[in-house]
Design a protein around this motif. Structure first.
Motif, mmCIF file in Angstrom:
data_model
loop_
_atom_site.group_PDB
_atom_site.id
_atom_site.type_symbol
_atom_site.label_atom_id
_atom_site.label_comp_id
_atom_site.label_asym_id
_atom_site.label_seq_id
_atom_site.Cartn_x
_atom_site.Cartn_y
_atom_site.Cartn_z
ATOM 1 N N SER A 83 0.834 -1.206 0.000
ATOM 2 C CA SER A 83 0.000 0.000 0.000
ATOM 3 C C SER A 83 0.870 1.258 0.000
ATOM 4 O O SER A 83 0.510 2.269 -0.606
ATOM 5 C CB SER A 83 -0.941 0.001 1.212
ATOM 6 N N LYS A 87 1.022 4.027 -3.343
ATOM 7 C CA LYS A 87 0.677 5.435 -3.140
ATOM 8 C C LYS A 87 1.875 6.369 -3.280
ATOM 9 O O LYS A 87 1.748 7.578 -3.085
ATOM 10 C CB LYS A 87 0.037 5.616 -1.760
ATOM 11 N N GLY A 90 1.503 9.281 -5.554
ATOM 12 C CA GLY A 90 0.315 10.084 -5.290
ATOM 13 C C GLY A 90 -0.973 9.544 -5.874
ATOM 14 O O GLY A 90 -2.022 10.194 -5.774
ATOM 15 N N LYS A 91 -0.921 8.361 -6.478
ATOM 16 C CA LYS A 91 -2.133 7.777 -7.061
ATOM 17 C C LYS A 91 -2.022 6.270 -7.063
ATOM 18 O O LYS A 91 -0.932 5.707 -6.981
ATOM 19 C CB LYS A 91 -2.337 8.283 -8.483
ATOM 20 N N GLN A 92 -3.168 5.616 -7.129
ATOM 21 C CA GLN A 92 -3.205 4.170 -7.187
ATOM 22 C C GLN A 92 -3.658 3.744 -8.585
ATOM 23 O O GLN A 92 -4.809 3.932 -8.949
ATOM 24 C CB GLN A 92 -4.167 3.594 -6.145
ATOM 25 N N SER A 124 -4.958 0.644 2.996
ATOM 26 C CA SER A 124 -4.597 1.722 2.073
ATOM 27 C C SER A 124 -5.186 3.070 2.475
ATOM 28 O O SER A 124 -4.694 4.120 2.054
ATOM 29 C CB SER A 124 -5.036 1.374 0.650
ATOM 30 N N LYS A 125 -6.253 3.059 3.271
ATOM 31 C CA LYS A 125 -6.880 4.299 3.704
ATOM 32 C C LYS A 125 -6.131 4.951 4.860
ATOM 33 O O LYS A 125 -6.388 6.104 5.194
ATOM 34 C CB LYS A 125 -8.324 4.023 4.131
ATOM 35 N N ASN A 127 -2.749 6.286 7.158
ATOM 36 C CA ASN A 127 -1.451 6.945 7.018
ATOM 37 C C ASN A 127 -0.415 6.030 7.654
ATOM 38 O O ASN A 127 -0.300 5.962 8.877
ATOM 39 C CB ASN A 127 -1.479 8.310 7.705
#
Length: 261
Positions: A83, A87, A90-92, A124-125, A127
């Motif tokens: 994960s 990221k 800055g994007k998946q 993934s959500k 930090n």
């Protein structure tokens, strides 16, 4: 067995420390929807894994000694670091997510990989405290298993056909935190790039090496990347180790042809 009880029984050292906190948050949102008798999520449920459900103080007492890493510990470590890499730019990308799913299906089967992806989405959500997670893995996971983690992370980064600078920087930082040497890092990285000196990098030597040096390096790397090094992780993870081993063999055969020995 309920989802929550199963998770408690399937994890070893990874159920303590920062990884345990991340998994706890991710699992918390899944428990309500879990049903009795659901499929596997992590590992093989081996009751001999030590430290399942341990609290943070218990984990701190155990970090001075390395416990054996079994499938569940490796799997949650892989999910968390995957994960982080996905990221990094800055994007998946969907291709990266598809790669992770494909690899999990090949290792664990469709049902178990689907369960793992439910957890992955919630991880993934969050930090992720990358350094703390990596230090826990470094303290508790053997070197061969950490090399296998690194190999998987490069596979994720290349899944969309291009490894970005951000992804390379993230993986390099992770490898440092994991205690992986620059030579080992470059060796595994070279397995995902095409260049004139890749074979040398994979074998951790330079073009100035003698034929004798090449043969010696091959024996060393074949031993380092042999699938039996991760036999404790289970058959599913040995398959991934076999790919590294083949890369070493291919590099050696390439140099044999080029140097004619």
């Amino acid at each position: 067995m309920s989802f929550a009880k199963w998770v408690g029984g399937a994890l070893g050292w990874s159920f303590g420390g920062p990884i345990g906190a991340i998994i706890g948050l991710a699992v918390g949102s899944l428990i309500d929807g879990a049903t009795e008798g659901g499929g596997f999520l992590l590992g093989d449920g081996n009751k001999q894994q030590r430290g399942a459900g341990q609290n943070s103080s218990s984990f701190r007492r155990q970090t001075h000694k390395r416990l054996q890493t079994l499938s569940g510990d490796f799997e949650v470590s892989l999910l968390i670091l995957a994960s982080v890499v996905i990221k990094a730019d800055g994007k998946q990308e969907q291709s990266e997510l598809d790669f992770v799913r494909k690899q999990f299906v090949s290792m664990y089967g469709k049902d178990r990989s689907n369960q793992a992806f439910k957890l992955f989405k919630n991880i993934s959500k969050q930090n992720i405290p990358t350094r703390k997670v990596c230090l826990q893995i470094r303290q508790m996971m053997d070197h061969a298993s950490r090399l296998q983690l690194l190999h998987f992370l490069f596979g994720i980064a290349r899944a969309d056909g291009m490894v970005t600078d951000d992804e390379v920087s993230q993986i390099y930082m992770i490898s440092g935190y994991l205690g992986i040497s620059p030579r080992d890092y470059e060796s595994i990285k070279a397995m995902f790039y095409n260049s004139s000196d890749n074979a040398y990098k994979i074998l951790e030597i330079t073009k100035e090496a003698t034929d004798g040096d090449v043969k010696k390096a091959y024996r060393k790397m074949a031993k380092k990347y042999h699938p039996d090094k991760v036999i404790h992780l289970g058959e599913e993870h040995q398959k991934g180790a076999e790919e590294k081993f083949r890369q070493v063999q291919n590099a050696y055969e390439q140099l044999q042809k080029e140097r004619v020995f």
